[in-house]
Design an enzyme around this catalytic site. Sequence first.
Site, PDB file in Angstrom:
ATOM      1  N   GLU A 135      46.979  41.887  46.667  1.00 54.33           N
ATOM      2  CA  GLU A 135      45.758  41.323  46.724  1.00 54.33           C
ATOM      3  C   GLU A 135      45.278  40.395  45.548  1.00 54.33           C
ATOM      4  O   GLU A 135      45.628  40.775  44.450  1.00 54.33           O
ATOM      5  CB  GLU A 135      44.610  42.220  46.798  1.00 54.33           C
ATOM      6  CG  GLU A 135      43.150  41.451  46.838  1.00 54.33           C
ATOM      7  CD  GLU A 135      42.054  42.271  47.279  1.00 54.33           C
ATOM      8  OE1 GLU A 135      41.973  43.342  48.141  1.00 54.33           O
ATOM      9  OE2 GLU A 135      40.789  41.968  46.576  1.00 54.33           O
ATOM     10  N   HIS A 166      39.497  48.858  58.840  1.00 49.43           N
ATOM     11  CA  HIS A 166      39.301  50.222  58.567  1.00 49.43           C
ATOM     12  C   HIS A 166      38.828  51.113  59.599  1.00 49.43           C
ATOM     13  O   HIS A 166      37.830  50.601  60.266  1.00 49.43           O
ATOM     14  CB  HIS A 166      38.408  50.530  57.234  1.00 49.43           C
ATOM     15  CG  HIS A 166      38.715  49.912  55.979  1.00 49.43           C
ATOM     16  ND1 HIS A 166      38.283  48.589  55.635  1.00 49.43           N
ATOM     17  CD2 HIS A 166      39.347  50.432  54.722  1.00 49.43           C
ATOM     18  CE1 HIS A 166      38.725  48.353  54.531  1.00 49.43           C
ATOM     19  NE2 HIS A 166      39.269  49.321  53.745  1.00 49.43           N
ATOM     20  N   GLU A 180      48.694  49.208  48.947  1.00 47.53           N
ATOM     21  CA  GLU A 180      47.984  48.093  48.368  1.00 47.53           C
ATOM     22  C   GLU A 180      47.414  48.656  46.938  1.00 47.53           C
ATOM     23  O   GLU A 180      46.739  49.547  46.823  1.00 47.53           O
ATOM     24  CB  GLU A 180      46.736  47.712  48.968  1.00 47.53           C
ATOM     25  CG  GLU A 180      45.757  46.653  48.540  1.00 47.53           C
ATOM     26  CD  GLU A 180      44.850  46.267  49.395  1.00 47.53           C
ATOM     27  OE1 GLU A 180      44.818  46.456  50.501  1.00 47.53           O
ATOM     28  OE2 GLU A 180      43.721  45.922  48.739  1.00 47.53           O
ATOM     29  N   ASP A 229      46.684  40.107  50.891  1.00 46.06           N
ATOM     30  CA  ASP A 229      45.221  39.944  50.973  1.00 46.06           C
ATOM     31  C   ASP A 229      44.961  38.767  50.218  1.00 46.06           C
ATOM     32  O   ASP A 229      44.824  38.865  48.861  1.00 46.06           O
ATOM     33  CB  ASP A 229      44.462  41.058  50.344  1.00 46.06           C
ATOM     34  CG  ASP A 229      44.372  42.229  51.605  1.00 46.06           C
ATOM     35  OD1 ASP A 229      44.922  42.066  52.637  1.00 46.06           O
ATOM     36  OD2 ASP A 229      43.566  43.231  51.360  1.00 46.06           O
ATOM     37  N   GLU A 240      48.074  65.832  41.044  1.00 42.62           N
ATOM     38  CA  GLU A 240      47.396  64.692  42.128  1.00 42.62           C
ATOM     39  C   GLU A 240      48.587  63.670  42.353  1.00 42.62           C
ATOM     40  O   GLU A 240      48.436  63.252  43.575  1.00 42.62           O
ATOM     41  CB  GLU A 240      46.564  64.279  41.087  1.00 42.62           C
ATOM     42  CG  GLU A 240      45.300  64.868  40.871  1.00 42.62           C
ATOM     43  CD  GLU A 240      43.912  64.199  40.841  1.00 42.62           C
ATOM     44  OE1 GLU A 240      43.851  63.008  40.661  1.00 42.62           O
ATOM     45  OE2 GLU A 240      42.879  64.972  40.490  1.00 42.62           O
ATOM     46  N   ASP A 272      40.956  39.049  52.990  1.00 42.65           N
ATOM     47  CA  ASP A 272      40.080  40.010  52.343  1.00 42.65           C
ATOM     48  C   ASP A 272      39.175  39.542  51.546  1.00 42.65           C
ATOM     49  O   ASP A 272      39.021  39.431  50.395  1.00 42.65           O
ATOM     50  CB  ASP A 272      40.794  41.086  51.595  1.00 42.65           C
ATOM     51  CG  ASP A 272      40.158  42.564  51.242  1.00 42.65           C
ATOM     52  OD1 ASP A 272      38.903  42.420  51.380  1.00 42.65           O
ATOM     53  OD2 ASP A 272      40.687  43.377  50.860  1.00 42.65           O
ATOM     54  N   ASP A 321      35.766  42.702  41.218  1.00 40.53           N
ATOM     55  CA  ASP A 321      36.400  42.571  42.646  1.00 40.53           C
ATOM     56  C   ASP A 321      35.443  41.827  43.474  1.00 40.53           C
ATOM     57  O   ASP A 321      34.835  42.262  44.128  1.00 40.53           O
ATOM     58  CB  ASP A 321      36.759  43.945  42.976  1.00 40.53           C
ATOM     59  CG  ASP A 321      37.764  43.736  44.249  1.00 40.53           C
ATOM     60  OD1 ASP A 321      38.440  42.659  44.194  1.00 40.53           O
ATOM     61  OD2 ASP A 321      37.923  44.869  44.746  1.00 40.53           O
ATOM     62  N   ASP A 331      35.050  50.943  59.623  1.00 38.31           N
ATOM     63  CA  ASP A 331      34.299  49.492  59.921  1.00 38.31           C
ATOM     64  C   ASP A 331      34.080  49.565  61.174  1.00 38.31           C
ATOM     65  O   ASP A 331      32.818  48.805  61.885  1.00 38.31           O
ATOM     66  CB  ASP A 331      35.260  48.327  59.554  1.00 38.31           C
ATOM     67  CG  ASP A 331      36.023  48.353  58.418  1.00 38.31           C
ATOM     68  OD1 ASP A 331      35.221  48.855  57.193  1.00 38.31           O
ATOM     69  OD2 ASP A 331      37.197  48.058  58.266  1.00 38.31           O
ATOM     70  N   HIS A 336      42.968  41.682  43.021  1.00 35.89           N
ATOM     71  CA  HIS A 336      43.308  42.892  42.425  1.00 35.89           C
ATOM     72  C   HIS A 336      44.475  42.790  41.072  1.00 35.89           C
ATOM     73  O   HIS A 336      44.439  43.196  40.354  1.00 35.89           O
ATOM     74  CB  HIS A 336      44.103  44.114  43.387  1.00 35.89           C
ATOM     75  CG  HIS A 336      43.082  44.360  44.476  1.00 35.89           C
ATOM     76  ND1 HIS A 336      43.501  45.447  45.398  1.00 35.89           N
ATOM     77  CD2 HIS A 336      41.604  44.246  44.698  1.00 35.89           C
ATOM     78  CE1 HIS A 336      42.403  45.690  46.275  1.00 35.89           C
ATOM     79  NE2 HIS A 336      41.547  44.799  45.581  1.00 35.89           N
TER      80      HIS A 336
HETATM   81  C1  XLS Z   1      39.341  47.148  48.285  1.00 31.51           C
HETATM   82  C2  XLS Z   1      40.574  47.023  48.951  1.00 31.51           C
HETATM   83  C3  XLS Z   1      40.572  47.271  50.305  1.00 31.51           C
HETATM   84  C4  XLS Z   1      41.669  47.328  51.204  1.00 31.51           C
HETATM   85  C5  XLS Z   1      41.910  48.180  52.479  1.00 31.51           C
HETATM   86  O1  XLS Z   1      39.132  46.645  47.090  1.00 31.51           O
HETATM   87  O2  XLS Z   1      40.959  45.549  48.939  1.00 31.51           O
HETATM   88  O3  XLS Z   1      39.711  46.509  50.920  1.00 31.51           O
HETATM   89  O4  XLS Z   1      42.177  45.968  51.201  1.00 31.51           O
HETATM   90  O5  XLS Z   1      41.430  49.459  52.109  1.00 31.51           O
HETATM   91 CA    CA Z   2      42.304  44.348  49.996  1.00 22.88          CA
HETATM   92 CA    CA Z   3      39.212  43.698  46.813  1.00 14.59          CA
END
Ligand code: XLS
Ligand code: CA
Ligand code: CA
Length: 438
Positions: free
Chosen positions: A266, A99, A230, A294, A203, A338, A305, A102, A269
């Site tokens: 991911e 990001h 994502e 991810d 929105e 991730d 998470d 980061d 998620h």
């Molecule tokens: C957060 C997300 C984030 C994305 C990128 O839960 O996994 O890290 O991968 O913004």
């Molecule tokens: Ca992620």
């Molecule tokens: Ca995550």
Amino acid sequence: MGYFDHVGTVKFEGKSSTNPLAFKFYNPDEIILGKTMREHLRFGVAYWHSFTGNGSDPFGAGTALRGWNELSGMELAKARVEACFELLNILDVDYFCFHDRDIAPEGDTLQETNRNLDEIVALIKQHMHSSGKKLLWNTANMFTNPRFVHGAATTSNADVFAYAAAQVKKALDHGKELGAENYVFWGGREGYESLLNTDLGLELDNLARFLQLAVDYAKEIGFDAQFLIEPKPKEPSKHQYDFDAATTLQFLQKYDLAKHFKLNLEANHATLAGHTFEHELRVARINGALGSIDANQGDLLLGWDTDEFPTDLYASTLAMYEILQNEGGIGRGGVNFDAKVRRTSFEPIDVVYAHINGMDAFARGLQVAAKLIEDRAFDNVIEERYASFTKGIGADIVSGKANFHTLEAYALQNNPITNKSGRVELLRSILNQYIINV
Ligand code: XLS
Ligand code: CA
Ligand code: CA
């Protein structure tokens, strides 16, 4: 250099090795279904977990012992870049992801923040050039700073929408500068708390407008990265708009954006959404939208998470089973870790062990999945299960020849109906055999 205890490059030693600093399954040059493991997996290291995060949680301060802990500001940012390329080298991993926030500290103004970013991006570019490492994807953090309290593209405040646009514009410039292969949109605060104060329609319309503006700008500057969304159902928002693969695809289709985006899925998620990872991958795959993953896992006993490194061979096998059957495999995407070491694993070497284990889990998953596909271990069963749609009334349904009159006439004379067993337990035992024996 030396942020990771002066570990040399991790090598493949095979499954009987007892060396904790060797790969047991990940052999980058091993050919599987015509491609090397390196090409299939395209591993990535996540900057935020391995270099920016410090092991803090909502109840306690950071625990991570890192060689850059005494530094601050731009010196800290530069040290983290060194550490990133050191780890990529140790692991022989080709890709990384970050990001914007980061890699460089925010300044007092957007101008100053952008200057900080430009300086670190230039440093990263030098390192990429000398090491040959590549950027799998970059993204914009539009969730940490308090200005995003009501969201970014879905905020109630147009000034914040404009700020978010400026931030993504810069991130796209940097993605182009560094040759990013993908660009990710994760809607960290794109969701809502209560319908009592929310214009849901506006929105969502604004989110679509924002994404279209990003597509337009990327085209304008000639940035040809694959755009990825994502999905995540909750955390931090109670209701997040990109809930899961199906919800996100419906949104993209409604706003005529589907041709511009694939999904970055991911594992953690997926479980938060009440799905398996392979479910999310399958939904994306059958819609031509599986872009990148991810790789991590949640803790089903905790249910949030937790972003643990992936170790579950069932999950990695079934994920690779989907990816291998995706047209072009993972394509321009990759397997991005991730994932973060546990707060109790605070030494730098733990970051190395964690990646080795994650890479081995996916390498093993790849081997098993390839064999399942080669042997058509499940295909024959599935074919037989749906065989009724290849002949008679079933063929009429599939070809569009049947209508409610012909179906009724058929049903009236077709008595009794017989069903066959789905054989779930038998199939699971076959999967076990492959995981153990391949
Ligand atoms: C957060 C997300 C984030 C994305 C990128 O839960 O996994 O890290 O991968 O913004
Ligand atoms: Ca992620
Ligand atoms: Ca995550």
